[in-house]
Motif scaffolding. Structure first.
Motif, PDB file in Angstrom:
ATOM      1  N   TYR A 282      13.026 -51.599 -27.491  1.00  0.00           N
ATOM      2  CA  TYR A 282      12.103 -52.036 -28.534  1.00  0.00           C
ATOM      3  C   TYR A 282      11.365 -50.830 -29.101  1.00  0.00           C
ATOM      4  O   TYR A 282      11.350 -49.755 -28.510  1.00  0.00           O
ATOM      5  CB  TYR A 282      11.046 -52.996 -27.961  1.00  0.00           C
ATOM      6  N   TYR A 283      10.692 -51.070 -30.219  1.00  0.00           N
ATOM      7  CA  TYR A 283       9.803 -50.082 -30.814  1.00  0.00           C
ATOM      8  C   TYR A 283       8.443 -50.731 -30.999  1.00  0.00           C
ATOM      9  O   TYR A 283       8.347 -51.903 -31.375  1.00  0.00           O
ATOM     10  CB  TYR A 283      10.318 -49.621 -32.182  1.00  0.00           C
ATOM     11  N   ALA A 284       7.383 -49.961 -30.737  1.00  0.00           N
ATOM     12  CA  ALA A 284       6.028 -50.418 -31.027  1.00  0.00           C
ATOM     13  C   ALA A 284       5.194 -49.248 -31.513  1.00  0.00           C
ATOM     14  O   ALA A 284       5.294 -48.142 -30.985  1.00  0.00           O
ATOM     15  CB  ALA A 284       5.386 -51.049 -29.798  1.00  0.00           C
ATOM     16  N   GLN A 285       4.394 -49.525 -32.517  1.00  0.00           N
ATOM     17  CA  GLN A 285       3.444 -48.532 -33.012  1.00  0.00           C
ATOM     18  C   GLN A 285       2.097 -48.823 -32.375  1.00  0.00           C
ATOM     19  O   GLN A 285       1.653 -49.966 -32.349  1.00  0.00           O
ATOM     20  CB  GLN A 285       3.348 -48.623 -34.533  1.00  0.00           C
ATOM     21  N   LEU A 286       1.460 -47.785 -31.857  1.00  0.00           N
ATOM     22  CA  LEU A 286       0.183 -47.925 -31.166  1.00  0.00           C
ATOM     23  C   LEU A 286      -0.946 -47.342 -32.004  1.00  0.00           C
ATOM     24  O   LEU A 286      -0.724 -46.488 -32.852  1.00  0.00           O
ATOM     25  CB  LEU A 286       0.220 -47.177 -29.830  1.00  0.00           C
TER      26      LEU A 286
ATOM     27  N   LEU B 282      17.767 -41.316 -27.591  1.00  0.00           N
ATOM     28  CA  LEU B 282      18.121 -42.391 -28.504  1.00  0.00           C
ATOM     29  C   LEU B 282      16.903 -42.847 -29.302  1.00  0.00           C
ATOM     30  O   LEU B 282      16.963 -43.021 -30.522  1.00  0.00           O
ATOM     31  CB  LEU B 282      18.723 -43.572 -27.742  1.00  0.00           C
ATOM     32  N   GLY B 283      15.788 -43.036 -28.626  1.00  0.00           N
ATOM     33  CA  GLY B 283      14.585 -43.518 -29.273  1.00  0.00           C
ATOM     34  C   GLY B 283      14.072 -42.576 -30.347  1.00  0.00           C
ATOM     35  O   GLY B 283      13.667 -43.005 -31.433  1.00  0.00           O
ATOM     36  N   ILE B 284      14.110 -41.285 -30.061  1.00  0.00           N
ATOM     37  CA  ILE B 284      13.651 -40.298 -31.045  1.00  0.00           C
ATOM     38  C   ILE B 284      14.572 -40.300 -32.259  1.00  0.00           C
ATOM     39  O   ILE B 284      14.106 -40.318 -33.404  1.00  0.00           O
ATOM     40  CB  ILE B 284      13.552 -38.904 -30.404  1.00  0.00           C
ATOM     41  N   TYR B 285      15.879 -40.273 -32.016  1.00  0.00           N
ATOM     42  CA  TYR B 285      16.814 -40.307 -33.139  1.00  0.00           C
ATOM     43  C   TYR B 285      16.653 -41.578 -33.959  1.00  0.00           C
ATOM     44  O   TYR B 285      16.657 -41.542 -35.185  1.00  0.00           O
ATOM     45  CB  TYR B 285      18.268 -40.171 -32.657  1.00  0.00           C
TER      46      TYR B 285
ATOM     47  N   THR C 117      15.200 -44.462 -38.810  1.00  0.00           N
ATOM     48  CA  THR C 117      14.730 -45.759 -39.280  1.00  0.00           C
ATOM     49  C   THR C 117      13.298 -45.750 -39.793  1.00  0.00           C
ATOM     50  O   THR C 117      13.014 -46.265 -40.868  1.00  0.00           O
ATOM     51  CB  THR C 117      14.841 -46.806 -38.151  1.00  0.00           C
ATOM     52  N   MET C 118      12.405 -45.166 -39.020  1.00  0.00           N
ATOM     53  CA  MET C 118      10.989 -45.240 -39.356  1.00  0.00           C
ATOM     54  C   MET C 118      10.546 -44.107 -40.289  1.00  0.00           C
ATOM     55  O   MET C 118       9.622 -44.269 -41.055  1.00  0.00           O
ATOM     56  CB  MET C 118      10.134 -45.210 -38.083  1.00  0.00           C
ATOM     57  N   ARG C 119      11.210 -42.975 -40.190  1.00  0.00           N
ATOM     58  CA  ARG C 119      10.855 -41.814 -41.013  1.00  0.00           C
ATOM     59  C   ARG C 119      12.109 -41.205 -41.617  1.00  0.00           C
ATOM     60  O   ARG C 119      12.453 -40.069 -41.335  1.00  0.00           O
ATOM     61  CB  ARG C 119      10.133 -40.769 -40.181  1.00  0.00           C
ATOM     62  N   PRO C 120      12.825 -41.962 -42.451  1.00  0.00           N
ATOM     63  CA  PRO C 120      14.107 -41.466 -42.962  1.00  0.00           C
ATOM     64  C   PRO C 120      13.995 -40.243 -43.854  1.00  0.00           C
ATOM     65  O   PRO C 120      14.976 -39.521 -44.008  1.00  0.00           O
ATOM     66  CB  PRO C 120      14.673 -42.650 -43.729  1.00  0.00           C
TER      67      PRO C 120
END
Length: 191
Positions: free
Chosen positions: A128-132, A176-179, A184-187
């Protein structure tokens, strides 16, 4: 100093079960040694105000067994699926337990589910991804009383150096998460 004291066969395992798998492939009978273990969740965490990724650092005895001088790993916040609730709920609980942030379940974005440890267990991991942000911070994190988890913030501007610096022992999930984040989040940004 952290070190391995002994290694012995496992009796009455709590989290895993060694098994033999007998199967047929191309009409040839085969055998494989494996371990039944729990599926897991992992969470890519990015802190908006700090402009930083949030990881956990903890001792892994299996890594210490391979690297006698350093068994500490930089990892995504994660946990095993060992109760009757949604994977997203388990992810929420792990973020609170390990990192100290109370993230609403609806704020978790599923990235994917894939197999891990395919040579030994073939378990599923859902990532998953979450922004804190600081308004979500409710405690220091650190895990349960028998865990020693350090919460680590790596600034986004330093993440490429971190990714490829082998002095930081890390899991494939971190990479994987960084890539995924940059794709996705900062294309518009590049590593």
């Amino acid at each position: 100093m952290t070190h391995i004291d002994a290694i012995k066969p496992l009796k009455n395992p709590k989290f895993i079960k060694p098994i033999e798998i007998f199967y047929t492939q191309n009409n040839v009978k085969r055998r494989w040694e494996a371990v039944l273990s729990h599926d897991s969740v992992a969470i890519v965490l990015w802190h908006q105000e700090r402009d930083a990724f949030v990881f956990v650092k903890q001792l892994r005895a299996t890594v210490l067994n391979k690297n006698k001088t350093n068994g500490y790993m930089y990892e995504l916040c994660a946990g095993i699926v060992d109760k009757e609730c949604s994977n997203a709920q388990i992810a929420k609980e792990e973020i609170l337990e390990e990192c100290g942030y109370d993230v609403p379940v609806q704020n978790l974005q599923k990235i994917s589910t894939f197999y891990t440890s395919v040579g030994i267990s073939g378990t599923h991991q859902t990532i998953y991804y979450a922004q804190l942000n600081e308004s979500m911070k409710v405690n220091a994190g650190g895990g349960l009383e028998d865990e020693e988890i350090e919460v680590i913030y790596i600034p986004t501007k330093d993440i490429k150096k971190f990714m490829f610096d082998e002095n930081y022992q890390k899991t494939t999930g971190v990479m994987l998460g960084i890539y995924w984040f940059f794709d996705t989040m900062r294309p518009k940004q590049t590593l």
